[in-house]
Write a protein that holds these residues in place. Structure first.
Motif, mmCIF file in Angstrom:
data_model
loop_
_atom_site.group_PDB
_atom_site.id
_atom_site.type_symbol
_atom_site.label_atom_id
_atom_site.label_comp_id
_atom_site.label_asym_id
_atom_site.label_seq_id
_atom_site.Cartn_x
_atom_site.Cartn_y
_atom_site.Cartn_z
ATOM 1 N N GLU A 13 0.825 -1.209 0.000
ATOM 2 C CA GLU A 13 0.000 0.000 0.000
ATOM 3 C C GLU A 13 0.861 1.263 0.000
ATOM 4 N N MET A 14 1.953 1.210 0.731
ATOM 5 C CA MET A 14 2.823 2.374 0.876
ATOM 6 C C MET A 14 3.479 2.771 -0.443
ATOM 7 N N VAL A 15 3.906 1.782 -1.226
ATOM 8 C CA VAL A 15 4.621 2.080 -2.469
ATOM 9 C C VAL A 15 3.733 1.956 -3.709
ATOM 10 N N SER A 16 2.465 1.633 -3.513
ATOM 11 C CA SER A 16 1.493 1.514 -4.611
ATOM 12 C C SER A 16 1.900 0.479 -5.652
ATOM 13 N N LEU A 17 2.410 -0.642 -5.174
ATOM 14 C CA LEU A 17 2.750 -1.767 -6.044
ATOM 15 C C LEU A 17 2.143 -3.037 -5.465
ATOM 16 N N PRO A 18 1.704 -3.964 -6.323
ATOM 17 C CA PRO A 18 1.203 -5.237 -5.806
ATOM 18 C C PRO A 18 2.312 -6.025 -5.103
ATOM 19 N N MET A 53 11.833 4.612 -1.837
ATOM 20 C CA MET A 53 10.902 5.585 -2.411
ATOM 21 C C MET A 53 11.632 6.872 -2.795
ATOM 22 N N ASN A 54 12.544 7.331 -1.954
ATOM 23 C CA ASN A 54 13.319 8.531 -2.265
ATOM 24 C C ASN A 54 14.215 8.317 -3.482
ATOM 25 N N GLU A 55 14.788 7.119 -3.604
ATOM 26 C CA GLU A 55 15.604 6.809 -4.787
ATOM 27 C C GLU A 55 14.762 6.873 -6.060
ATOM 28 N N ARG A 56 13.533 6.369 -5.985
ATOM 29 C CA ARG A 56 12.637 6.415 -7.147
ATOM 30 C C ARG A 56 12.297 7.852 -7.529
ATOM 31 N N LEU A 57 12.061 8.702 -6.533
ATOM 32 C CA LEU A 57 11.797 10.113 -6.809
ATOM 33 C C LEU A 57 13.000 10.765 -7.470
ATOM 34 N N GLU A 63 12.655 15.937 -6.223
ATOM 35 C CA GLU A 63 13.393 16.079 -4.961
ATOM 36 C C GLU A 63 13.042 14.921 -4.027
ATOM 37 N N PRO A 64 14.039 14.130 -3.608
ATOM 38 C CA PRO A 64 13.760 13.015 -2.697
ATOM 39 C C PRO A 64 13.513 13.530 -1.280
ATOM 40 N N SER A 65 12.242 13.731 -0.937
ATOM 41 C CA SER A 65 11.939 14.361 0.345
ATOM 42 C C SER A 65 10.945 13.573 1.196
ATOM 43 N N ILE A 66 10.784 12.297 0.930
ATOM 44 C CA ILE A 66 9.894 11.492 1.759
ATOM 45 C C ILE A 66 10.611 11.234 3.081
ATOM 46 N N ARG A 67 9.888 11.423 4.152
ATOM 47 C CA ARG A 67 10.475 11.196 5.474
ATOM 48 C C ARG A 67 9.441 10.522 6.356
ATOM 49 N N ILE A 68 9.924 9.912 7.414
ATOM 50 C CA ILE A 68 9.046 9.250 8.368
ATOM 51 C C ILE A 68 8.642 10.280 9.414
ATOM 52 N N GLN A 87 3.220 6.942 8.836
ATOM 53 C CA GLN A 87 2.911 8.181 8.135
ATOM 54 C C GLN A 87 4.133 8.589 7.320
ATOM 55 N N VAL A 88 3.920 8.806 6.052
ATOM 56 C CA VAL A 88 4.997 9.224 5.167
ATOM 57 C C VAL A 88 4.468 10.368 4.319
ATOM 58 N N GLU A 89 5.245 11.426 4.189
ATOM 59 C CA GLU A 89 4.838 12.555 3.365
ATOM 60 C C GLU A 89 5.967 12.946 2.423
ATOM 61 N N SER A 90 5.593 13.488 1.292
ATOM 62 C CA SER A 90 6.553 14.059 0.366
ATOM 63 C C SER A 90 5.940 15.338 -0.181
ATOM 64 N N SER A 91 6.556 16.468 0.099
ATOM 65 C CA SER A 91 6.009 17.734 -0.375
ATOM 66 C C SER A 91 6.210 17.901 -1.882
ATOM 67 N N ASP A 92 7.327 17.422 -2.409
ATOM 68 C CA ASP A 92 7.616 17.609 -3.824
ATOM 69 C C ASP A 92 6.753 16.731 -4.724
ATOM 70 N N ALA A 93 6.557 15.494 -4.336
ATOM 71 C CA ALA A 93 5.786 14.580 -5.169
ATOM 72 C C ALA A 93 4.303 14.619 -4.816
ATOM 73 N N ASN A 94 3.958 15.466 -3.850
ATOM 74 C CA ASN A 94 2.585 15.595 -3.396
ATOM 75 C C ASN A 94 2.010 14.240 -2.998
ATOM 76 N N VAL A 95 2.837 13.464 -2.276
ATOM 77 C CA VAL A 95 2.469 12.122 -1.849
ATOM 78 C C VAL A 95 2.226 12.142 -0.355
ATOM 79 N N LYS A 96 1.154 11.530 0.068
ATOM 80 C CA LYS A 96 0.909 11.378 1.497
ATOM 81 C C LYS A 96 0.296 10.014 1.718
ATOM 82 N N TYR A 97 0.855 9.259 2.621
ATOM 83 C CA TYR A 97 0.348 7.944 2.953
ATOM 84 C C TYR A 97 0.152 7.884 4.444
ATOM 85 N N VAL A 98 -1.006 7.458 4.859
ATOM 86 C CA VAL A 98 -1.257 7.255 6.277
ATOM 87 C C VAL A 98 -1.972 5.921 6.425
ATOM 88 N N ASN A 99 -1.380 5.018 7.170
ATOM 89 C CA ASN A 99 -2.002 3.738 7.445
ATOM 90 C C ASN A 99 -2.776 3.902 8.737
#
Length: 106
Positions: A13-18, A53-57, A63-68, A87-99
């Protein structure tokens, strides 16, 4: 930073891959390896997944800015402490994941 174990489902769920794609990528050396945490359970380290995830960005030119983020602990009615949400957020990729899954005490 405290590291947490992520289940294959949470990681998926976090990385959006099966999960199947993740297992294939692990076998190819393209994703962090899981490790056994029980006889029939495996987990991934949160820090390694976030680093991937940061490497993929970065590879996508972003900008690799995902942080815990540090979640606050919640207390259940029975006085038990609920598992901390991932909880993981990335301001540059506009990604937010909350389990937000919670387990209640028995």
């Amino acid at each position: 930073m405290s590291d947490r174990f992520l289940s294959p489902k949470t990681t998926s769920e976090m990385v959006s891959l099966p999960a199947r794609s993740i297992r294939r990528m692990v076998a190819q050396g393209k994703f962090p390896k899981s490790f056994p945490v029980g006889q029939k359970r495996v987990a991934y380290l949160e820090s390694q997944v976030v680093a991937w995830m940061n490497e993929r960005l970065k590879a996508a030119g972003l900008e690799p800015s995902i942080r815990i983020l540090s979640p606050e602990k919640e207390t259940l009615d029975q006085g038990l402490t609920a598992p901390e949400p991932v909880q993981v957020e990335s301001s540059d990729a506009n990604v937010k994941y909350v389990n937000s899954r919670r387990k209640s005490g028995v």
